[in-house]
Motif scaffolding. Structure first.
Motif, short mmCIF file in Angstrom:
data_model
loop_
_atom_site.label_atom_id
_atom_site.label_comp_id
_atom_site.label_asym_id
_atom_site.label_seq_id
_atom_site.Cartn_x
_atom_site.Cartn_y
_atom_site.Cartn_z
N GLU A 159 0.84 -1.19 0.00
CA GLU A 159 0.00 0.00 0.00
C GLU A 159 0.87 1.25 0.00
OE1 GLU A 159 -2.99 -2.49 2.88
OE2 GLU A 159 -1.07 -1.61 3.44
N GLY B 33 0.49 5.72 0.23
CA GLY B 33 -0.39 6.83 0.54
C GLY B 33 -0.73 6.83 2.02
N THR C 167 -5.07 10.05 -1.22
CA THR C 167 -5.13 8.97 -2.19
C THR C 167 -4.35 7.77 -1.67
OG1 THR C 167 -5.27 10.56 -4.01
CG2 THR C 167 -4.66 8.28 -4.56
N SER D 190 -3.04 3.88 -2.72
CA SER D 190 -2.83 2.97 -3.83
C SER D 190 -2.35 1.64 -3.31
CB SER D 190 -1.81 3.54 -4.82
OG SER D 190 -2.31 4.69 -5.45
N CYS D 191 -2.67 0.58 -4.03
CA CYS D 191 -2.28 -0.77 -3.65
C CYS D 191 -1.78 -1.49 -4.90
CB CYS D 191 -3.46 -1.50 -3.05
SG CYS D 191 -3.14 -3.23 -2.65
N GLY E 267 -6.04 0.55 -11.84
CA GLY E 267 -5.00 1.26 -12.58
C GLY E 267 -4.50 0.42 -13.73
N THR F 49 -3.18 -3.01 -9.87
CA THR F 49 -3.08 -1.82 -9.03
C THR F 49 -4.47 -1.24 -8.83
OG1 THR F 49 -0.86 -1.33 -9.87
CG2 THR F 49 -2.06 0.46 -8.81
N THR G 159 -6.61 1.94 -6.74
CA THR G 159 -6.49 3.24 -6.06
C THR G 159 -7.80 3.60 -5.40
OG1 THR G 159 -4.80 4.01 -7.61
CG2 THR G 159 -6.02 5.69 -6.40
N GLN H 178 -9.48 6.99 -4.03
CA GLN H 178 -9.44 8.45 -3.91
C GLN H 178 -10.44 8.86 -2.83
OE1 GLN H 178 -7.47 10.84 -5.36
NE2 GLN H 178 -8.51 12.22 -3.93
N CYS I 15 -5.51 -2.88 2.19
CA CYS I 15 -5.84 -3.38 0.86
C CYS I 15 -6.00 -4.89 0.94
CB CYS I 15 -4.71 -3.03 -0.10
SG CYS I 15 -4.90 -3.67 -1.77
#
Length: 123
Positions: A6, A8, A19, A21-22, A74, A79, A81, A83, A97
């Motif tokens: 992960e 962010g 944000t 992300s993973c 993504g 990937t 995300t 937000q 995640c």
């Protein structure tokens, strides 16, 4: 074995954005895998925030974040995300995640988990 990392998180004031992300890596990632974000506040259980199917066409959101958070795939599709907009103090938690064979809304359906990242929202 699949590893989830992960990125962010952090601290923000109420009304702000973050944000998360993973990224999944390891052996061939299962096609059809669902991924999701869960969160756990101190003394509470691990609850779903949002989940997404492999194609990205199916998404779930918890009622408390709907309209404020957006989950999307993504490139590559391994990937995911999250937000997060208009954050509130009640969003404060460790965010995890997760990945599993299909999209699901409960934590026991997911086989793989990230290490967690802290999100803190101050009023």
């Amino acid at each position: 074995q699949v590893q989830l990392v992960e990125f962010g998180g952090g601290s923000v004031q109420a009304g702000g954005s973050l944000t998360l992300s993973c990224a999944a890596s390891g052996r061939t990632f299962d096609v059809g895998a669902g991924m999701g974000w869960f969160r756990q506040a101190p003394g509470k259980g691990r609850d779903l925030v949002a989940a997404i199917s492999w194609s990205g066409s199916n998404k779930y959101y918890s009622g408390s974040v709907k309209g404020r958070f957006t989950i999307f795939r993504g490139s590559p599709k391994s990937t995911v995300t999250l937000q997060m907009n208009n954050l509130q103090p009640e969003d404060t938690a460790v965010y995890y995640c997760a990945a599993g064979r299909t999209i699901a809304t409960t934590p026991e359906k997911y086989e793989y988990w990230g290490q967690g990242t802290q999100v803190t929202v101050s009023s």
